[in-house]
Scaffold this active site. Structure first.
Site, PDB file in Angstrom:
ATOM      1  N   GLU A 143       0.829  -1.468  -0.436  1.00  0.00           N
ATOM      2  CA  GLU A 143       0.200   0.165   0.191  1.00  0.00           C
ATOM      3  C   GLU A 143       1.203   1.358   0.613  1.00  0.00           C
ATOM      4  O   GLU A 143       0.781   2.507  -0.419  1.00  0.00           O
ATOM      5  CB  GLU A 143      -0.766  -0.532   1.085  1.00  0.00           C
ATOM      6  CG  GLU A 143      -1.919  -1.012   1.036  1.00  0.00           C
ATOM      7  CD  GLU A 143      -1.359  -2.601   1.424  1.00  0.00           C
ATOM      8  OE1 GLU A 143      -0.239  -2.964   1.913  1.00  0.00           O
ATOM      9  OE2 GLU A 143      -2.584  -2.590   1.989  1.00  0.00           O
ATOM     10  N   PHE A 147     -11.426  -7.846  14.308  1.00  0.00           N
ATOM     11  CA  PHE A 147      -9.753  -8.037  13.925  1.00  0.00           C
ATOM     12  C   PHE A 147      -9.711  -6.934  12.714  1.00  0.00           C
ATOM     13  O   PHE A 147     -10.854  -6.135  11.553  1.00  0.00           O
ATOM     14  CB  PHE A 147     -10.560  -9.459  12.466  1.00  0.00           C
ATOM     15  CG  PHE A 147      -9.834  -9.970  11.621  1.00  0.00           C
ATOM     16  CD1 PHE A 147      -7.993 -10.639  12.624  1.00  0.00           C
ATOM     17  CD2 PHE A 147      -9.618 -10.036  10.499  1.00  0.00           C
ATOM     18  CE1 PHE A 147      -7.226 -10.737  10.966  1.00  0.00           C
ATOM     19  CE2 PHE A 147      -8.618 -11.077   8.920  1.00  0.00           C
ATOM     20  CZ  PHE A 147      -7.525 -10.778   9.481  1.00  0.00           C
ATOM     21  N   GLN A 148      -8.179  -6.839  12.307  1.00  0.00           N
ATOM     22  CA  GLN A 148      -8.016  -5.430  11.402  1.00  0.00           C
ATOM     23  C   GLN A 148      -8.090  -4.844  11.600  1.00  0.00           C
ATOM     24  O   GLN A 148      -8.766  -3.674  10.674  1.00  0.00           O
ATOM     25  CB  GLN A 148      -8.250  -5.903   9.888  1.00  0.00           C
ATOM     26  CG  GLN A 148      -6.914  -7.270   9.288  1.00  0.00           C
ATOM     27  CD  GLN A 148      -7.053  -7.409   7.696  1.00  0.00           C
ATOM     28  OE1 GLN A 148      -7.659  -6.868   6.889  1.00  0.00           O
ATOM     29  NE2 GLN A 148      -5.981  -8.395   7.281  1.00  0.00           N
ATOM     30  N   LYS A 182     -17.517  -0.922   6.716  1.00  0.00           N
ATOM     31  CA  LYS A 182     -17.177  -2.188   5.385  1.00  0.00           C
ATOM     32  C   LYS A 182     -18.916  -2.276   5.620  1.00  0.00           C
ATOM     33  O   LYS A 182     -19.763  -2.375   4.162  1.00  0.00           O
ATOM     34  CB  LYS A 182     -17.535  -4.086   6.381  1.00  0.00           C
ATOM     35  CG  LYS A 182     -17.268  -5.117   5.061  1.00  0.00           C
ATOM     36  CD  LYS A 182     -16.716  -6.191   5.543  1.00  0.00           C
ATOM     37  CE  LYS A 182     -16.580  -7.481   4.511  1.00  0.00           C
ATOM     38  NZ  LYS A 182     -16.030  -8.104   4.528  1.00  0.00           N
ATOM     39  N   MET A 238      24.040   8.750   1.687  1.00  0.00           N
ATOM     40  CA  MET A 238      24.072  10.106   2.890  1.00  0.00           C
ATOM     41  C   MET A 238      24.028   9.939   3.883  1.00  0.00           C
ATOM     42  O   MET A 238      24.811  10.941   4.212  1.00  0.00           O
ATOM     43  CB  MET A 238      22.770  10.484   2.532  1.00  0.00           C
ATOM     44  CG  MET A 238      22.470  12.253   2.782  1.00  0.00           C
ATOM     45  SD  MET A 238      23.801  13.002   2.318  1.00  0.00           S
ATOM     46  CE  MET A 238      22.598  13.817   1.021  1.00  0.00           C
TER      47      MET A 238
HETATM   48  C1  LIG Z   1      12.585   5.630   5.165  1.00  0.00           C
HETATM   49  C2  LIG Z   1      13.421   6.449   5.748  1.00  0.00           C
HETATM   50  N1  LIG Z   1      14.514   5.760   6.313  1.00  0.00           N
HETATM   51  C3  LIG Z   1      16.087   6.319   6.804  1.00  0.00           C
HETATM   52  C4  LIG Z   1      15.784   7.599   6.145  1.00  0.00           C
HETATM   53  C5  LIG Z   1      17.508   8.617   6.629  1.00  0.00           C
HETATM   54  N2  LIG Z   1      18.298   8.219   5.365  1.00  0.00           N
HETATM   55  C6  LIG Z   1      18.137   9.622   5.105  1.00  0.00           C
HETATM   56  S1  LIG Z   1      19.511   9.672   3.427  1.00  0.00           S
HETATM   57  C7  LIG Z   1      19.453   7.320   3.588  1.00  0.00           C
HETATM   58  C8  LIG Z   1      20.575   6.934   3.168  1.00  0.00           C
HETATM   59  C9  LIG Z   1      19.743   6.622   1.824  1.00  0.00           C
HETATM   60  O1  LIG Z   1      20.727   5.438   0.559  1.00  0.00           O
HETATM   61  P1  LIG Z   1      20.213   4.903  -0.931  1.00  0.00           P
HETATM   62  O2  LIG Z   1      18.949   5.368  -1.353  1.00  0.00           O
HETATM   63  O3  LIG Z   1      21.941   4.363  -0.669  1.00  0.00           O
HETATM   64  O4  LIG Z   1      20.917   6.724  -1.443  1.00  0.00           O
HETATM   65  P2  LIG Z   1      22.363   7.491  -1.461  1.00  0.00           P
HETATM   66  O5  LIG Z   1      22.074   8.427  -0.193  1.00  0.00           O
HETATM   67  O6  LIG Z   1      23.461   6.514  -1.023  1.00  0.00           O
HETATM   68  O7  LIG Z   1      22.191   8.396  -2.711  1.00  0.00           O
HETATM   69  C10 LIG Z   1      19.206   7.158   4.576  1.00  0.00           C
HETATM   70  C11 LIG Z   1      19.012   5.410   5.030  1.00  0.00           C
HETATM   71  C12 LIG Z   1      15.093   8.011   5.528  1.00  0.00           C
HETATM   72  N3  LIG Z   1      16.013   8.998   4.407  1.00  0.00           N
HETATM   73  N4  LIG Z   1      13.791   6.952   4.989  1.00  0.00           N
END
Ligand SMILES: Cc1ncc(C[n+]2csc(CCOP(=O)(O)OP(=O)(O)O)c2C)c(N)n1
Length: 583
Positions: free
Chosen positions: A49, A111-112, A161, A477
């Site tokens: 979803e 449920f749910q 529902k 990042m």
């Molecule tokens: C759902 C979620 N969990 C954690 C983060 C924290 N976060 C920000 S950037 C990042 C790394 C992203 O890695 P990737 O998608 O491989 O991209 P890159 O920075 O390597 O280009 C994380 C863990 C986030 N923004 N969103």
């Protein structure tokens, strides 16, 4: 005419002009899926979803219309929450329809069962638990109206529902009665005149343009003002594309990873005209030291934004397209009576900054593939004629920095919430909305893995998106922050390049998988990927794991502390810090 609540729901969606719903059925929403079989509304069966929610967002971004998603009660609804909160932060018009347990068992831990309206209250513009079948049509009509007017946002309609199963007389509301909801659309003329007067007197003005200008379809009016008044334009991460990057007045993106000219322009400005922007901390850096010399005109449809972070000299509440159109008219009248403004010297300074401190990286022919190079080539090969989505992280910043946007609604990303996993489902929604366009998801290996299952949806529904993974084997990042701010003490950021095998994963999902790790192969790989028809493509670009995103303003610090990055000499950094370029 007698209908069930479920039939009323589907008819209501048809009345609202809905073309497509992204969803996944389950017990509580089941009655709605029966009349869907005969409906003109296309249903796209997602695999999770969250994917439905982001696809609805992608559809809304790409079209300016309302995106629709549907889920069942409990876990179906909670799986939508991330996407709703994303849409709320980025003002995306989405209507979510969820099933709820039947009225007699609400509150009994059936449920749910979950309190969907309770859980989503803080992340929706409005929500409603529909308690009678005769209320279905009204609730849906109001949901579409509220989602798409004023400051757009997500609205959720939760339907038990037994309400879907009960019968009622069909009736579509002729008018909506929403006494507490009257967005101010028309700006106050006196305020606009004041803004025009400030603009004419300013010597170092900047248009600080945010996502609201995209939402208001105000790109033409923006260009008219910028060109008439000869004012430079910065487009935030949310606004990329609303003003062409190739335009001489374009400064590109400001903020934490913005270009030097854009960041420094805001710091040195004597007037900021903020348009559909919200002084987000990723733009302002340390608020106290942001744009210290500037008076501020702030135009926004949402009065709650004005003065929220930064004191304002001229507040203007209204639709930013109307604001811009009236500003241009006022500007012309003022110039006719008092002569033109003078921004020539300022524009020369900005040109100097743009030339001396551009985005910079080096792609060696024998060195590792640079992520910036991949985006550069995507930009060159498409000539900007693509719709880009992204996940969240370094790749998102590279995409925003290095793709030359010149059309509104060609850049779709998660700015406010920063939701990893956004790229693939958002691309899916955008491609459904604009099937003639090349839709490219620039993704990170971490982000991709959060919603990759929607590749199955893309294959089965024949939604041929292009997914370009800038695979650096890391949560890049976060790795960059650990490198810079935690003394290279890397902790839980390594993903590895090979697990999963993205090529085989793409193939397993019925798509095409490609891999590229050399600069000289990038063009041919992209051409091959862009040529694939009918099914999704995933390209595993193996990029340099050590690359960082620059420039960078460290979180919480002043924009004056901008770090240009390793491609600039200490002398250049010093010159940038002193902002010594003077035309
Ligand atoms: C759902 C979620 N969990 C954690 C983060 C924290 N976060 C920000 S950037 C990042 C790394 C992203 O890695 P990737 O998608 O491989 O991209 P890159 O920075 O390597 O280009 C994380 C863990 C986030 N923004 N969103």
């Amino acid at each position: 005419m007698k209908v069930t609540g479920a039939q009323a729901l589907i008819r209501s969606l048809e009345q609202c002009g809905v073309e497509v719903v992204f969803g996944l059925p389950g017990g509580a929403i089941l009655p709605a899926y029966d009349p869907m079989r005969e409906s003109s509304v296309r249903h796209i069966l997602v695999r999770h979803e969250q994917g439905a929610g982001h696809a609805a967002e992608g559809y809304a971004w790409a079209t300016g219309r309302v995106g629709v998603c549907m889920a069942t009660s409990g876990p179906g609804a909670t799986n939508l929450v991330t996407a709703l909160s994303d849409a709320y932060m980025d003002s995306v018009a989405v209507v979510a329809v969820t099933g709820q347990v039947s009225r007699p068992v609400i509150g009994s831990d059936a449920f749910q069962e979950c309190d969907t309206t309770g859980i989503t209250l803080p992340v929706t513009k409005h929500n409603e638990l529909v308690l009678a079948p005769e209320r279905v049509a009204g609730a849906v009509a109001e949901a579409f109206y509220i989602a798409s007017t004023g400051r757009p946002g997500p609205v959720l309609v939760d339907i038990p529902k037994d309400v879907l199963q009960a019968t009622t007389e069909w009736s579509w509301p002729r008018t909506l009665d929403l006494p507490g909801y009257r967005p101010t659309v028309k700006p106050h003329a006196k305020r606009v005149r004041e803004a025009a007067a400030l603009l004419r007197r300013a010597r170092r003005p900047v248009l600080y343009v945010g996502g609201g200008v995209v939402k208001a379809n105000a790109h033409e009016a923006l260009r008219a003002l910028a060109e008439a008044a000869q004012v430079p334009v910065t487009t935030t991460l949310m606004a990329r594309g609303v003003f062409p990057d190739g335009h001489p007045l374009a400064l590109g993106m400001p903020g934490m990873h913005g270009g030097y000219a854009a960041v420094a322009a805001l710091q040195e400005a004597d007037l900021l005209v903020a348009l559909g922007a919200r002084f987000d901390d990723r733009v302002t850096g340390e608020l106290r030291t942001f744009a210290p010399h500037a008076r501020v005109v702030h135009a926004d449809i949402d009065p709650a934004e004005i003065g929220k972070n930064r004191a304002v000299d001229v507040p203007i509440v209204g639709d930013v397209r109307l604001v811009l159109e009236e500003l241009v008219a006022c500007w012309r009248a003022l110039v006719a009576s008092e002569g033109p403004g003078d921004t020539g010297a300022w524009l020369a300074v900005l040109d100097g900054w743009k030339r001396r401190f551009p985005y910079r990286y080096e792609q060696r022919s024998d060195g590792p593939l640079k992520p910036q190079f991949v985006v550069d080539r995507v930009s060159a090969l498409t000539g900007g004629n693509a719709v880009l989505t992204s996940g969240v992280g370094q790749h998102q910043m590279y995409a925003s920095q290095y793709f030359r946007f010149d059309r509104p609604r060609s850049w779709i990303n998660s700015g406010g919430a920063g939701t990893m996993g956004f790229a693939v489902p958002a691309a899916m929604g955008a491609k459904v909305a604009r099937p003639e366009e090349l839709v490219v998801a620039i993704d990170g290996d971490g982000s991709f893995q959060m919603t990759a299952q929607e590749l199955a949806t893309c294959t089965v529904e024949r939604i041929p998106i292009k997914v370009l993974i800038l695979n650096n084997g890391h949560l890049g990042m976060v790795r960059q922050w650990q490198e810079l701010f935690y003394d290279e003490r890397y902790s839980e950021v390594q993903l590895g390049f090979d697990c999963p095998d993205y090529v085989r994963l793409a193939e397993a999902y019925g798509g095409v998988g490609l891999r590229c790790d050399r600069a000289e192969d990038v063009d041919a790989t992209l051409e091959k990927a862009f040529g694939v028809e009918g099914v999704p493509v995933v390209v595993d670009f193996r990029v340099d794991a050590h690359e960082g995103v620059f420039p960078m303003v460290p979180a919480g610090r002043s924009n004056d502390e901008i770090i240009l990055g390793p491609e600039f000499s200490p002398e250049e950094q010093a010159a940038a810090t002193r902002r010594e370029v003077r035309a």
